[in-house]
Design an enzyme around this catalytic site. Structure first.
Site, short mmCIF file in Angstrom:
data_model
loop_
_atom_site.label_atom_id
_atom_site.label_comp_id
_atom_site.label_asym_id
_atom_site.label_seq_id
_atom_site.Cartn_x
_atom_site.Cartn_y
_atom_site.Cartn_z
N GLU B 60 14.25 61.37 -29.31
CA GLU B 60 12.83 60.04 -29.83
C GLU B 60 11.62 59.19 -28.74
O GLU B 60 10.79 59.47 -29.02
CB GLU B 60 13.25 59.43 -31.07
CG GLU B 60 13.87 60.06 -32.24
CD GLU B 60 14.71 60.51 -32.79
OE1 GLU B 60 15.58 60.20 -31.18
OE2 GLU B 60 15.10 61.51 -33.08
N HIS B 129 18.05 57.65 -43.67
CA HIS B 129 16.67 58.61 -43.64
C HIS B 129 15.78 58.01 -44.53
O HIS B 129 14.20 58.38 -44.10
CB HIS B 129 17.59 59.89 -44.35
CG HIS B 129 18.35 60.69 -43.07
ND1 HIS B 129 19.12 60.02 -42.52
CD2 HIS B 129 17.77 61.75 -43.03
CE1 HIS B 129 19.61 61.13 -41.87
NE2 HIS B 129 18.87 62.00 -42.12
C1 LIG Z 1 18.07 59.60 -33.66
C2 LIG Z 1 18.24 60.39 -34.17
N1 LIG Z 1 17.14 62.11 -34.50
C3 LIG Z 1 16.98 62.28 -35.02
C4 LIG Z 1 18.27 62.87 -35.91
C5 LIG Z 1 17.77 63.97 -37.03
N2 LIG Z 1 19.08 65.29 -36.83
C6 LIG Z 1 20.21 64.95 -37.62
S1 LIG Z 1 21.06 66.17 -37.27
C7 LIG Z 1 19.63 67.16 -35.50
C8 LIG Z 1 19.60 67.39 -35.41
C9 LIG Z 1 21.09 67.81 -34.52
O1 LIG Z 1 21.74 69.00 -33.53
P1 LIG Z 1 23.07 68.82 -33.07
O2 LIG Z 1 23.29 67.71 -31.79
O3 LIG Z 1 22.97 69.63 -31.71
O4 LIG Z 1 24.16 68.33 -33.74
P2 LIG Z 1 24.57 69.53 -34.74
O5 LIG Z 1 23.65 69.23 -36.20
O6 LIG Z 1 24.02 71.00 -34.03
O7 LIG Z 1 25.77 69.87 -34.93
C10 LIG Z 1 18.41 65.92 -35.92
C11 LIG Z 1 17.52 66.32 -35.45
C12 LIG Z 1 18.78 61.95 -36.46
N3 LIG Z 1 20.11 62.12 -37.44
N4 LIG Z 1 19.28 61.06 -34.94
#
Ligand SMILES: Cc1ncc(C[n+]2csc(CCOP(=O)(O)OP(=O)(O)O)c2C)c(N)n1
Ligand SMILES: [Mg+2]
Lengths: 360, 325
Positions: B60, B129
């Site tokens: 972000e 959220h």
């Molecule tokens: C600071 C923040 N930004 C955005 C999100 C929303 N979000 C939740 S999971 C995700 C993707 C995460 O991907 P990754 O790090 O590859 O982990 P995975 O879910 O694939 O295990 C996002 C953008 C969040 N939870 N926290």
């Protein structure tokens, strides 16, 4: 001429012990695990696969809240956890509930956490772990602090933390590894690279050829591991742990893996961003299939044994859901009561107001 | 005219501005191929190409910094923060940087950034959220904070926000995304930022609200009508700057007022409104100006959201307190 990016990436070849056929390809690195320990690893993976299936079903029935599917990632999650000691401290991401369960978090509490119930966040005595992190990256900086604390107290413990491929783009990811490195703190940082952050492919996260090479900038050890090979993940984590408690500082481990299911159960549709071919390519690498073959070749695993694990998992899950249902529903007054050690005036007033509302 | 949900109206406004001005660029986590986790940018990458609508790495603060940098190069960035609960990660870009750029450059650099984000509660999301953090934004001088309460306003306000040369935080209440449809003109139109809208005229009491609480206030007004009470409902549309004139004028007419916010009580927008009213209209008041808010805890977990979130019944109750004072 090769670019720095590629030259560095060459130093992070994928570490593997068992190939997709369950054959040993790296005899030298074969861990010294007893047959019982090997079977225990398989048991945990089978159990966790069932837990995933049941959790998805329970979520669809409205009996669970937030759930991030884990199928496909069992070797990364449980192989790394198997290398830990009971006193080690876990800082999990939202998908890392299996490691917590094998670290001692009762299943019914995992279910309560999914429902947003505060009892799900109360770790039992002796379970050294934080509540799963929602804010991506936050656990990485905190892990540096947990590990520094262990070092200051001269304990033989480590802090281990998990994120995903997407998580490696956060500033906190770099800051955590850099801090832990600067303090030579006993931390293990794991990125489960399942190729997607929700819909965004890892190729869009970074220009780096591997994620593992991101350890270089922090000056810490880094390794890329076949995250579908439970023995390779186990060995990489075990070695990282040894270095950490020997005062040699932190390690960053990238595990190459895949999540078969949707990102979470809240409306994600993987067909919007993944191809069937890619799904199938990764299902061929399945951690359970591969390890099952290996154990069967050794003559120490059978279908009956596996079925027993499956039945036991189903029964325990059923009992745990029942137990979770039996815990009194969380109320707004619980929320108010859990805000401060002693309630300030505004919350005292609001406590009375909501008690009245709730008694209606 | 077409019937649209608020999310469709938002997509429509984005499409209008992408067409109108080649400097408008949309970016954020999963906004491209996936069309955003709420599908607010659905189809826009296909229509305008990856150059104009693109996914960023997951960070972000990176998204905020990118917006500021692009703005200095003459673009009109429209970044998305996937959920406003993650805004803490980008607070320096917002409050420390974009809000101060005009001042720091001696009024020579524009920051025509519109940072969009879903916020609020009532849709059973996991922790972090759902949140009502608009107060944090409104407290920062240099920012405008826009919160639509319906599809029609969403489109007109978003177009205005994108055309504005100061940074605008545009907050989209998650519960309103798909809860009802409105007539929304297909052509472009703007709604002035900083102007409130009198949604319902009344003589006995004024309700001041924004976002999802506008619907709750209208419902409360209908309830009260059955008892012969005529309530006026003001939709702020923009919480910073605040349309003090419309607020004060209404309260002078009705003499009674309840301010409604979904956010927690302490240091919120409602407190600011109450202060403005007592400074400017105290002699017109028949009763203290009252507030309906959430309690001062972290945002509720899904199970108790319905009790935690203010609703029309709470508003009716407070209104009766003011009426019977
Ligand atoms: C600071 C923040 N930004 C955005 C999100 C929303 N979000 C939740 S999971 C995700 C993707 C995460 O991907 P990754 O790090 O590859 O982990 P995975 O879910 O694939 O295990 C996002 C953008 C969040 N939870 N926290
Ligand atoms: Mg991922």
């Amino acid at each position: 001429m090769k670019r720095t990016n590629e030259k560095i990436a060459e130093q992070f070849p994928t570490f593997q012990i068992l190939n997709e056929e369950g054959k040993i390809v790296n005899e030298e690195k074969m861990p010294n695990l007893s047959d019982d320990e090997l079977k225990d690893l398989m048991t945990r993976m089978v159990y966790t696969r069932i837990l995933d299936q049941r959790s998805i079903a329970l979520n669809r029935q409205g009996r669970l809240g937030f759930y991030a599917p884990t199928a496909g990632q069992e070797a990364s999650q449980l192989g790394s956890h198997f290398a830990l000691e009971k006193d080690d401290y876990i800082l999990p991401g939202y998908r890392d509930v299996p490691q917590l369960i094998w670290h001692g978090l009762p299943l019914y509490k995992a279910f309560l956490w999914s429902r947003g119930h505060f009892v799900g966040g109360q770790m039992p005595e002796g379970v050294h772990a934080m509540v799963p992190q929602i804010i991506i990256g936050a656990q990485f900086v905190q892990a540096a602090g947990v590990a520094l604390g262990m070092k200051k107290r001269g304990e033989n413990r480590v802090a281990i933390t998990y994120t995903g491929d997407g998580g490696t783009s956060q500033g906190d990811f770099y800051e955590g590894m850099n801090f832990a490195g600067a303090f030579d703190a006993p931390a293990i940082f794991i990125a489960q690279n399942n190729r997607f952050a929700i819909s965004t492919p890892v190729e869009k996260q970074t220009k780096a050829v591997t994620l593992a090479q991101k350890a270089v900038a922090a000056g810490i050890e880094g390794i890329q591991v076949d995250g579908m090979d439970v023995l390779a993940v186990y060995v990489a984590t075990k070695e990282a742990r040894e270095r950490a408690v020997n005062g040699e500082g932190p390690t960053f481990i990238e595990t190459l893996t895949y999540r078969y299911g949707p990102h979470t159960m809240a409306g994600d549709d993987p067909t919007r961003y993944r191809t069937k071919d890619l799904d199938e390519e990764w299902e061929k690498k399945d951690p359970l299939v591969r390890f099952r073959k290996f154990l069967e070749d050794k003559g120490i695993w059978s279908e009956e044994e596996e079925n027993e694990v499956i039945e036991r998992a189903k029964e325990e899950i059923k009992a745990a859901i029942k137990e979770a249902d039996g815990v009194p529903k969380q109320k707004v007054t619980d929320l108010i009561g859990n805000m401060y050690e002693t309630l300030p005036q505004n919350l005292q007033e609001q406590m009375e107001e909501y008690k009245a509302k709730e008694s209606k | 005219m077409a019937q649209m949900t608020m999310i469709q109206a938002i997509t429509d406004a984005l499409r209008v501005e992408l067409k109108n001005d080649e400097n408008v660029v949309l970016f954020g986590e999963d906004v491209g191929k996936n069309g955003g986790v709420f599908r607010a940018t659905e189809g826009l990458q296909d229509e305008f190409g990856e150059d104009r609508v693109f996914d960023t790495p997951l960070a972000e603060s990176g998204i905020g910094g990118l917006a500021i940098g692009l703005a200095t190069q003459g673009f009109r960035p429209v970044p998305e923060i996937q959920f406003f609960g993650f805004v803490y990660e980008v607070m320096d870009s917002i409050s420390g940087q974009m809000a101060r750029m005009r001042y720091r450059s001696g009024n020579t650099v524009n920051m025509p950034i519109t940072l969009r984000s879903p916020f609020g509660g009532g849709v059973h999301t996991p922790e972090m959220h759902a949140d009502s953090l608009e107060g944090l934004m409104a407290q920062q001088p240099g920012l405008k904070v826009v919160i639509p309460s319906n599809p029609y306003d969403a489109k007109g306000l978003l177009i205005s926000a994108i055309r504005d040369n100061d940074p605008v935080i545009y907050l989209e209440h998650m519960k309103l995304y798909r809860s009802f449809r409105d007539e929304v003109p297909e052509e472009e139109y703007t709604i002035e930022l900083g102007k409130a809208n009198v949604k319902r005229e009344g003589a006995d009491i004024t309700f001041i609200a924004y976002g999802a609480m506008v619907q709750a206030s209208l419902k409360a007004a209908e309830e009260l009508e059955k008892d012969g009470v005529s309530a006026e409902v003001i939709d702020l549309r923009t919480i910073a700057p605040l349309d003090v004139e419309t607020i004060v004028e209404s309260v002078k007419k009705t003499g009674r007022c309840v301010v409604v916010q979904e956010a927690q009580r302490v240091a919120g927008i409602a407190s600011q409104i109450v202060a403005e009213i007592q400074e400017r209209a105290i002699l017109h008041l028949e009763a203290p100006v009252l507030r309906v808010t959430a309690p001062d805890t972290i945002f509720s977990f899904p199970q108790a959201e319905d009790v935690w979130l203010p609703n029309h019944k709470d508003i009716v109750k407070k209104a009766n307190e003011a009426l019977n004072y």
